[in-house]
Enzyme design. Structure first.
Site, PDB file in Angstrom:
ATOM      1  N   MET A 193      22.170  92.180  72.342  1.00  0.00           N
ATOM      2  CA  MET A 193      22.300  91.435  71.085  1.00  0.00           C
ATOM      3  C   MET A 193      21.707  92.223  69.916  1.00  0.00           C
ATOM      4  O   MET A 193      22.303  92.289  68.832  1.00  0.00           O
ATOM      5  CB  MET A 193      21.625  90.076  71.205  1.00  0.00           C
ATOM      6  CG  MET A 193      22.324  89.107  72.134  1.00  0.00           C
ATOM      7  SD  MET A 193      23.922  88.551  71.517  1.00  0.00           S
ATOM      8  CE  MET A 193      23.406  87.450  70.181  1.00  0.00           C
ATOM      9  N   ASN A 202      12.462 100.106  69.175  1.00  0.00           N
ATOM     10  CA  ASN A 202      12.527  99.582  70.533  1.00  0.00           C
ATOM     11  C   ASN A 202      11.306 100.059  71.299  1.00  0.00           C
ATOM     12  O   ASN A 202      10.778 101.143  71.034  1.00  0.00           O
ATOM     13  CB  ASN A 202      13.809 100.070  71.232  1.00  0.00           C
ATOM     14  CG  ASN A 202      14.162  99.222  72.439  1.00  0.00           C
ATOM     15  OD1 ASN A 202      14.468  98.047  72.299  1.00  0.00           O
ATOM     16  ND2 ASN A 202      14.118  99.806  73.612  1.00  0.00           N
ATOM     17  N   ARG A 203      10.854  99.215  72.229  1.00  0.00           N
ATOM     18  CA  ARG A 203       9.683  99.591  73.026  1.00  0.00           C
ATOM     19  C   ARG A 203       9.920 100.921  73.735  1.00  0.00           C
ATOM     20  O   ARG A 203       9.048 101.761  73.813  1.00  0.00           O
ATOM     21  CB  ARG A 203       9.383  98.485  74.048  1.00  0.00           C
ATOM     22  CG  ARG A 203       8.133  98.727  74.873  1.00  0.00           C
ATOM     23  CD  ARG A 203       7.834  97.523  75.738  1.00  0.00           C
ATOM     24  NE  ARG A 203       8.959  97.213  76.630  1.00  0.00           N
ATOM     25  CZ  ARG A 203       8.962  96.210  77.488  1.00  0.00           C
ATOM     26  NH1 ARG A 203       7.925  95.393  77.549  1.00  0.00           N
ATOM     27  NH2 ARG A 203      10.015  95.993  78.259  1.00  0.00           N
ATOM     28  N   SER A 243      24.524  82.477  67.985  1.00  0.00           N
ATOM     29  CA  SER A 243      25.442  82.238  69.099  1.00  0.00           C
ATOM     30  C   SER A 243      26.690  83.093  68.967  1.00  0.00           C
ATOM     31  O   SER A 243      27.161  83.364  67.870  1.00  0.00           O
ATOM     32  CB  SER A 243      25.836  80.760  69.154  1.00  0.00           C
ATOM     33  OG  SER A 243      26.772  80.536  70.190  1.00  0.00           O
ATOM     34  N   LYS A 293      20.394  75.271  67.950  1.00  0.00           N
ATOM     35  CA  LYS A 293      20.929  76.239  68.917  1.00  0.00           C
ATOM     36  C   LYS A 293      20.719  75.747  70.346  1.00  0.00           C
ATOM     37  O   LYS A 293      21.572  75.931  71.222  1.00  0.00           O
ATOM     38  CB  LYS A 293      20.244  77.601  68.718  1.00  0.00           C
ATOM     39  CG  LYS A 293      20.631  78.679  69.742  1.00  0.00           C
ATOM     40  CD  LYS A 293      22.139  78.921  69.780  1.00  0.00           C
ATOM     41  CE  LYS A 293      22.494  80.245  70.466  1.00  0.00           C
ATOM     42  NZ  LYS A 293      22.035  80.347  71.838  1.00  0.00           N
ATOM     43  N   HIS A 302      23.301  73.156  70.999  1.00  0.00           N
ATOM     44  CA  HIS A 302      24.554  73.917  71.153  1.00  0.00           C
ATOM     45  C   HIS A 302      24.682  74.402  72.594  1.00  0.00           C
ATOM     46  O   HIS A 302      25.725  74.250  73.230  1.00  0.00           O
ATOM     47  CB  HIS A 302      24.565  75.103  70.181  1.00  0.00           C
ATOM     48  CG  HIS A 302      25.563  76.177  70.517  1.00  0.00           C
ATOM     49  ND1 HIS A 302      25.383  77.075  71.553  1.00  0.00           N
ATOM     50  CD2 HIS A 302      26.762  76.515  69.956  1.00  0.00           C
ATOM     51  CE1 HIS A 302      26.410  77.896  71.615  1.00  0.00           C
ATOM     52  NE2 HIS A 302      27.259  77.574  70.651  1.00  0.00           N
ATOM     53  N   ASN A 303      23.601  74.980  73.125  1.00  0.00           N
ATOM     54  CA  ASN A 303      23.635  75.494  74.493  1.00  0.00           C
ATOM     55  C   ASN A 303      23.765  74.362  75.510  1.00  0.00           C
ATOM     56  O   ASN A 303      24.399  74.529  76.558  1.00  0.00           O
ATOM     57  CB  ASN A 303      22.384  76.317  74.779  1.00  0.00           C
ATOM     58  CG  ASN A 303      22.427  77.680  74.114  1.00  0.00           C
ATOM     59  OD1 ASN A 303      23.177  77.898  73.169  1.00  0.00           O
ATOM     60  ND2 ASN A 303      21.618  78.599  74.586  1.00  0.00           N
ATOM     61  N   GLU A 320      27.241  73.476  75.595  1.00  0.00           N
ATOM     62  CA  GLU A 320      27.889  74.576  76.307  1.00  0.00           C
ATOM     63  C   GLU A 320      27.809  74.365  77.823  1.00  0.00           C
ATOM     64  O   GLU A 320      28.796  74.566  78.544  1.00  0.00           O
ATOM     65  CB  GLU A 320      27.209  75.887  75.910  1.00  0.00           C
ATOM     66  CG  GLU A 320      27.739  77.142  76.552  1.00  0.00           C
ATOM     67  CD  GLU A 320      26.909  78.351  76.131  1.00  0.00           C
ATOM     68  OE1 GLU A 320      26.443  79.082  77.036  1.00  0.00           O
ATOM     69  OE2 GLU A 320      26.716  78.557  74.921  1.00  0.00           O
ATOM     70  N   LYS A 358      19.557  80.131  81.607  1.00  0.00           N
ATOM     71  CA  LYS A 358      18.334  80.652  80.995  1.00  0.00           C
ATOM     72  C   LYS A 358      17.374  79.560  80.542  1.00  0.00           C
ATOM     73  O   LYS A 358      16.394  79.841  79.863  1.00  0.00           O
ATOM     74  CB  LYS A 358      18.690  81.565  79.820  1.00  0.00           C
ATOM     75  CG  LYS A 358      19.383  82.850  80.260  1.00  0.00           C
ATOM     76  CD  LYS A 358      19.565  83.811  79.096  1.00  0.00           C
ATOM     77  CE  LYS A 358      20.165  85.125  79.583  1.00  0.00           C
ATOM     78  NZ  LYS A 358      20.367  86.089  78.468  1.00  0.00           N
ATOM     79  N   ARG A 397      24.230  72.799  88.225  1.00  0.00           N
ATOM     80  CA  ARG A 397      23.903  74.223  88.435  1.00  0.00           C
ATOM     81  C   ARG A 397      22.817  74.368  89.487  1.00  0.00           C
ATOM     82  O   ARG A 397      22.870  75.269  90.337  1.00  0.00           O
ATOM     83  CB  ARG A 397      23.461  74.867  87.118  1.00  0.00           C
ATOM     84  CG  ARG A 397      24.576  75.027  86.118  1.00  0.00           C
ATOM     85  CD  ARG A 397      24.262  76.073  85.075  1.00  0.00           C
ATOM     86  NE  ARG A 397      25.241  76.074  84.005  1.00  0.00           N
ATOM     87  CZ  ARG A 397      25.272  76.954  83.013  1.00  0.00           C
ATOM     88  NH1 ARG A 397      24.351  77.905  82.949  1.00  0.00           N
ATOM     89  NH2 ARG A 397      26.191  76.886  82.070  1.00  0.00           N
TER      90      ARG A 397
END
Length: 469
Positions: free
Chosen positions: A14, A33-34, A128, A182, A185-186, A189, A259, A286
């Site tokens: 992402m 970035n790490r 999203s 959000k 929203h998920n 989903e 997640k 699930r």
């Protein structure tokens, strides 16, 4: 000395695609970035003049124009708190930190309050669209102070998905509201995906369709009122073959993971005492799918009916009943999600604008669907709607299609095919339209063993009965 427009920390899928999207739209982007090697690999493959990699965090921060805007695209939870604490050593008053990950909304509220005391601006932003959406245009849900949003709004508007040339980004509201929207929203989903999976099971196991027929059916449905992203990709998935010519879907283990955002939605509904049963049942489905070993044992020792269609069974009519049941179920699922957001808005004093939220969902995001235009219309006329199910736009469809839902659930039960969410929706629908339920007995039981009292229909006040007299 550089004066870049925005900095992004986290070059996962992402983060990388958002950086690419922002730079392609004319904004200069510092990236950190790490693992600096990963950053360099990314930039080597996607060489753009407006992308600038940094291996040193201080130099990364100093490369940004003030007030600095830093977008975090890292794993939610403690990693966000750790990087915020590190950034505080380098940031100045008025700088803006943006959390673009799938963070829990209550964590976002805590971070907002913490950083406000430090004079650092903070936005919790739901994004999203997945990998492709981040690159081509996501749906964006920013929560925080409106002044903070104005700092980043030009970039967000430029990179967001478009629906009829309208940006799929709107200011949501204070503190954790963006991440809450959000999250819901998920949750929707989760429901949408489970409903489509149950539809797939019915068409495959009860109607007897092969993968090509299944793919054609979903693609045909996507041309009508069911038109949506998840229906579209289902049609594409079902006809996809691997290199040896076999259908990929038939080789995928039937264990669905997640997640946690679906469970967060269910937990929020429980705490706000809202019957968001569809998301909850989808989460449980699930969990049950993961119990593969148990299911294999159960299949050998627990009995049930075998698929056996009667001679009068008309497949074409039943397929149309499934289509209608799916569309009705999607409407009720979205209605539950918006009802939950309405109650959360009241509880947290967010003043959410639901027509704007529905507009954001119309493109870029995973749950985009054509009938969101009807939801936009309904909330544009009245932001304080009691329930979407009460609107004229949906009433005729609901009253007509509920017969198909009954047919589908009945056939599934008679043939031993599990349709937990279809069944849940029918039960919810019937309970919701019932004037006098059986809850009076429950309240009597509570009063019997716990003296919890009850209300009467013929008198005002609270009452207790000595049931043993």
């Amino acid at each position: 000395m550089l004066n870049n427009d925005i900095g992004i920390i986290g070059m996962g899928v992402m983060g990388k695609n958002l950086a690419f999207n922002i730079a392609r739209n004319g904004y200069s982007v510092s990236v950190f970035n790490r693992s600096h090697n990963e950053t360099m690999k990314f930039l080597f493959k996607n060489s753009i003049d407006l992308l600038f990699p940094f291996s040193d965090l201080e130099k990364f921060i100093n490369s940004l124009n003030k007030p600095r805007c830093i977008l975090l695209m890292i794993q939610s939870g403690s990693p966000v708190d750790k990087i915020i604490n590190i950034l505080l050593s380098y940031l100045d008053s008025g700088d803006l930190i943006i959390d673009g990950g799938n963070s829990f909304y209550k964590d976002t509220i805590k971070r907002f309050n913490f950083l406000q005391k430090k004079s650092i601006q903070f936005l919790g932003v739901g994004i999203s669209g997945g990998e492709l959406g981040a690159l081509q245009g996501p749906s964006i849900m920013p929560g925080g102070n409106i002044e903070s949003y104005k700092l980043i709004a030009p970039i967000f508007k430029k990179i967001s998905a478009k629906y009829d040339q309208e940006d799929c980004v709107k200011y949501i509201g204070p503190n954790g509201s963006g991440h809450y929207v959000k999250m819901v929203h998920n949750g929707i989903e989760y429901s949408d995906m489970q409903l489509i999976a149950e539809t797939y099971s019915l068409l495959k196991n009860l109607v007897g369709m092969n993968n090509i027929d299944l793919s054609y059916t979903f693609k045909k449905w996507n041309e009508g009122e069911l038109c949506s992203y998840l229906i579209e990709i289902t049609g594409n998935i079902l006809c996809k073959k691997d290199t040896d010519g076999n259908f990929i879907i038939d080789s995928i283990l039937d264990m669905a993971s997640g997640k946690g955002t679906g469970a967060w939605t269910a937990n929020s509904a429980l705490k706000l005492q809202i019957p968001c049963s569809i998301v909850t049942e989808s989460v449980f489905s699930r969990y049950l799918s993961v119990l593969k070993a148990n299911r294999m044992i159960a299949s050998t020792i627990l009995s049930g009916p075998k698929v056996s269609l009667n001679s009068n069974f008309n497949k074409e009519i039943f397929i149309e009943d499934i289509r209608k049941a799916l569309y009705l179920s999607k409407i009720i699922s979205y209605a539950q999600g918006f009802f939950l957001m309405k109650k959360a808005s009241e509880h947290y004093v967010w003043n959410l604008q639901f027509s704007d939220i529905a507009k954001i969902f119309r493109s870029g995001c995973i749950i985009r669907a054509n009938f969101l235009n009807d939801i936009v219309t309904a909330f544009s006329e009245n932001n304080n709607l009691i329930d979407l199910l009460f609107t004229p736009i949906f009433q005729d469809i609901i009253n007509l299609y509920q017969l198909s839902l009954r047919t589908v659930v009945t056939e599934a039960i008679n043939n031993g095919i599990s349709v937990p969410v279809f069944s849940n929706i029918l039960s919810y629908y019937d309970a919701y339209r019932t004037v006098n339920s059986s809850a009076n007995l429950i309240q009597a039981q509570r009063d019997y063993f716990g003296s919890h009292t009850y209300n009467r229909i013929d008198q005002s006040g609270s009452f207790h009965t000595n049931w043993l007299e």
